[in-house]
Design a protein around this motif. Structure first.
Motif, mmCIF file in Angstrom:
data_model
loop_
_atom_site.group_PDB
_atom_site.id
_atom_site.type_symbol
_atom_site.label_atom_id
_atom_site.label_comp_id
_atom_site.label_asym_id
_atom_site.label_seq_id
_atom_site.Cartn_x
_atom_site.Cartn_y
_atom_site.Cartn_z
ATOM 1 N N SER A 51 -0.604 -23.382 0.777
ATOM 2 C CA SER A 51 -1.763 -23.636 -0.098
ATOM 3 C C SER A 51 -2.894 -22.596 0.126
ATOM 4 C CB SER A 51 -1.970 -24.847 0.157
ATOM 5 O OG SER A 51 -1.185 -25.984 -0.716
ATOM 6 N N ASP A 52 -2.877 -21.781 0.854
ATOM 7 C CA ASP A 52 -4.027 -20.610 1.111
ATOM 8 C C ASP A 52 -3.331 -19.552 0.480
ATOM 9 O OD1 ASP A 52 -5.959 -19.239 1.781
ATOM 10 O OD2 ASP A 52 -5.547 -19.032 4.110
ATOM 11 N N PHE A 53 -3.735 -19.306 -0.749
ATOM 12 C CA PHE A 53 -3.359 -18.156 -1.567
ATOM 13 C C PHE A 53 -4.234 -16.971 -1.304
ATOM 14 C CE2 PHE A 53 -1.665 -21.769 -3.598
ATOM 15 C CZ PHE A 53 -0.236 -21.444 -4.156
ATOM 16 N N THR A 54 -5.377 -16.929 -0.633
ATOM 17 C CA THR A 54 -6.160 -15.981 -0.035
ATOM 18 C C THR A 54 -5.599 -15.318 1.034
ATOM 19 O OG1 THR A 54 -7.646 -17.324 1.312
ATOM 20 C CG2 THR A 54 -8.250 -17.114 -1.232
ATOM 21 N N ASP A 55 -4.644 -15.657 1.635
ATOM 22 C CA ASP A 55 -4.027 -15.004 2.930
ATOM 23 C C ASP A 55 -3.327 -13.610 2.563
ATOM 24 O OD1 ASP A 55 -3.401 -15.359 5.722
ATOM 25 O OD2 ASP A 55 -1.563 -15.062 4.983
ATOM 26 N N SER A 56 -3.658 -12.995 3.334
ATOM 27 C CA SER A 56 -2.784 -11.491 3.171
ATOM 28 C C SER A 56 -1.463 -11.533 2.821
ATOM 29 C CB SER A 56 -3.134 -10.818 4.376
ATOM 30 O OG SER A 56 -2.552 -11.179 5.557
ATOM 31 N N SER A 57 -0.682 -12.701 3.120
ATOM 32 C CA SER A 57 0.864 -12.783 2.977
ATOM 33 C C SER A 57 1.087 -12.768 1.602
ATOM 34 C CB SER A 57 1.483 -14.012 3.775
ATOM 35 O OG SER A 57 0.846 -15.313 3.264
ATOM 36 N N TRP A 58 0.170 -13.274 0.595
ATOM 37 C CA TRP A 58 0.221 -13.206 -0.582
ATOM 38 C C TRP A 58 -0.146 -12.022 -1.504
ATOM 39 C CZ3 TRP A 58 2.741 -16.821 -3.214
ATOM 40 C CH2 TRP A 58 2.951 -18.126 -2.845
ATOM 41 N N ASN A 59 -0.594 -10.654 -0.436
ATOM 42 C CA ASN A 59 -0.809 -9.496 -0.945
ATOM 43 C C ASN A 59 0.231 -8.576 -1.241
ATOM 44 O OD1 ASN A 59 -3.476 -10.717 -1.345
ATOM 45 N ND2 ASN A 59 -4.277 -9.700 0.827
ATOM 46 N N SER A 60 0.973 -8.905 -1.821
ATOM 47 C CA SER A 60 2.252 -7.921 -1.804
ATOM 48 C C SER A 60 2.052 -6.617 -2.764
ATOM 49 C CB SER A 60 3.620 -8.777 -2.175
ATOM 50 O OG SER A 60 3.970 -9.472 -1.187
ATOM 51 N N ASP A 61 1.143 -6.851 -3.382
ATOM 52 C CA ASP A 61 0.728 -5.670 -4.354
ATOM 53 C C ASP A 61 -0.837 -5.220 -4.132
ATOM 54 O OD1 ASP A 61 1.175 -3.415 -6.067
ATOM 55 O OD2 ASP A 61 0.636 -4.722 -7.837
ATOM 56 N N SER A 62 -1.170 -5.313 -2.847
ATOM 57 C CA SER A 62 -2.770 -5.164 -2.427
ATOM 58 C C SER A 62 -3.245 -3.959 -3.228
ATOM 59 C CB SER A 62 -2.766 -5.354 -1.239
ATOM 60 O OG SER A 62 -2.265 -4.186 -0.394
ATOM 61 N N SER A 63 -2.360 -2.723 -3.358
ATOM 62 C CA SER A 63 -3.160 -1.810 -3.787
ATOM 63 C C SER A 63 -3.340 -1.569 -5.321
ATOM 64 C CB SER A 63 -2.109 -0.545 -3.783
ATOM 65 O OG SER A 63 -0.876 -0.846 -4.615
ATOM 66 N N ASN A 64 -2.974 -2.894 -5.787
ATOM 67 C CA ASN A 64 -3.281 -3.184 -7.292
ATOM 68 C C ASN A 64 -3.647 -4.515 -7.644
ATOM 69 O OD1 ASN A 64 -2.676 -0.426 -8.810
ATOM 70 N ND2 ASN A 64 -0.686 -0.657 -7.640
ATOM 71 N N VAL A 65 -4.728 -5.020 -7.023
ATOM 72 C CA VAL A 65 -5.125 -6.323 -7.002
ATOM 73 C C VAL A 65 -5.426 -6.708 -8.394
ATOM 74 C CG1 VAL A 65 -6.568 -8.097 -6.144
ATOM 75 C CG2 VAL A 65 -5.662 -6.525 -4.368
ATOM 76 N N HIS A 66 -4.729 -7.641 -9.059
ATOM 77 C CA HIS A 66 -4.789 -7.969 -10.477
ATOM 78 C C HIS A 66 -5.288 -9.437 -10.594
ATOM 79 C CE1 HIS A 66 -3.281 -4.150 -12.124
ATOM 80 N NE2 HIS A 66 -2.088 -4.309 -11.348
ATOM 81 N N ILE A 67 -5.355 -10.207 -9.494
ATOM 82 C CA ILE A 67 -5.867 -11.544 -9.402
ATOM 83 C C ILE A 67 -6.848 -11.945 -8.590
ATOM 84 C CG2 ILE A 67 -4.928 -14.054 -8.922
ATOM 85 C CD1 ILE A 67 -2.167 -13.039 -9.744
#
Length: 358
Positions: A24-40
């Motif tokens: 439930s922590d969608f701000t964690d880096s584990s959700w950043n699989s496309d961190s070079s193009n953050v669209h959300i």
């Protein structure tokens, strides 16, 4: 469990592991699989979640045209094994959630309409299906099931304007709300398993009442139940609904599911006989009654007499002393829902059995 409305029921679930480490922590880096193009953009504690707390996350689409490629996690899985991805979602300014499993985009994604609670776009991959469940207050649980052909799975969640995989975000403030992501091995979604930094395993549920011989008549009685099986038997194993026994498989009365039917079976030191009926689907609610005495055994399902066995061999007095949702000795535990379970110390009449099971 109170889901689905009406009276609550016992929910018996198998062992499952939530592979999403920050569910439930969608701000964690584990959700950043496309961190070079953050669209959300992700805003924590933006709304009240199904848990009743202010811990839902708002997913806000940045002002760009794109395919969903952010806010998802990878998990190592087994090739050719069923997996389920799920998340709770609620409409904001946008009405749609895009979710994918199994692979990025391709035929593994679905569009969920959070305004009317429907799946607008089903996956095109042959072994992949989607469903949506209403949890009240505008919240829906969105689910995708697949048999993966890869060694890694994706759980992807992203807001969407129009239900299409390629979407045009209107501005940098509009979005949807999400909570409780789950990726688990299995053919259907189980209840939410919260995580915070690691995977979490919930053990299989057990329901057993021992030492109740005074409440069970071994020579005459009736077992009545209502509920459903959540999954069919696999690998030759049976799925058991309930049993009366002495704690072993040698002396038992049981209701179970085979690959194509619901079956009553009993053993008195050794196997005696069984009665089977077809037409009870996995997930479908059914009622049954097993009525036994020295005169006969009758098996009713959904108001119908399935069969009668005359002059059966039964147990000696005080043999049966255990009631459980398993095979009588602790194995093959139930995965499903139990709405009612009653044990009578005397045999019932045909009219009573019809009334109970209709």
């Amino acid at each position: 469990d109170y889901t689905g409305g009406g009276c609550p029921h016992i929910l018996a679930e198998p062992q499952r592991t939530n592979l999403v480490t920050y569910s439930s922590d969608f701000t964690d880096s584990s959700w950043n699989s496309d961190s070079s193009n953050v669209h959300i953009t992700r805003v924590s504690n933006a709304a009240t979640s199904p848990s009743g707390e202010n811990n839902a996350t708002k997913l806000i689409g940045n002002n760009t045209t794109r395919n969903p490629s952010n806010a998802y996690i990878f998990a190592t899985t087994s090739s050719g094994t069923p997996f389920v991805s799920s998340v709770f979602a609620k409409k904001g300014e946008y009405d749609y959630l895009i979710m994918s499993i199994g692979a990025y985009a391709g035929g593994y994604w679905s569009s969920f309409n959070l305004d009317n609670g429907t799946v607008d776009t089903q996956p095109t991959q042959s072994d992949t299906t989607s469903s949506i469940e209403d949890y009240g207050n505008g919240w829906y649980r969105c689910i995708i099931t697949t048999t993966t052909a890869a060694s890694s799975e994706i759980c992807l969640v992203t807001p969407c304007v129009d239900g299409n995989l390629t979407t045009q975000y209107i501005n940098t403030t509009n979005g949807i709300y999400v909570y409780g992501a789950q990726l688990e091995e299995g053919s259907y979604a189980t209840s939410y398993i919260p995580t915070s930094g690691s995977t979490v395993t919930r053990n299989q549920d057990q329901f057993t009442r021992d030492g109740i011989g005074s409440l069970i008549n071994s020579t005459e009685g009736c077992v009545f139940g209502e509920g459903n099986f959540a999954e069919s038997n696999s690998g030759g194993s049976y799925v058991y609904f309930a049993s009366l026994s002495d704690g072993t498989v040698n002396n038992r009365l049981e209701i179970r599911q085979t690959s194509s039917n619901v079956q009553f079976l009993w053993r008195v030191a050794t196997y005696q006989s069984q009665i089977s009926t077809s037409g009870v689907d996995v997930g479908s609610n059914f009622k049954f009654a097993v009525n036994y005495s020295s005169a006969n055994i009758k098996f009713y399902v959904n108001g119908n007499l399935i069969d009668t066995i005359n002059t059966p061999t039964l147990w000696s007095a005080n043999t049966l002393n255990r009631l459980a949702f398993d095979d009588g000795a602790g194995g093959n535990r139930l995965s499903g829902k139990v709405k009612q379970l009653q044990v009578y110390k005397t045999a019932l009449t045909d009219s009573e059995l019809i009334a109970l099971t209709t």
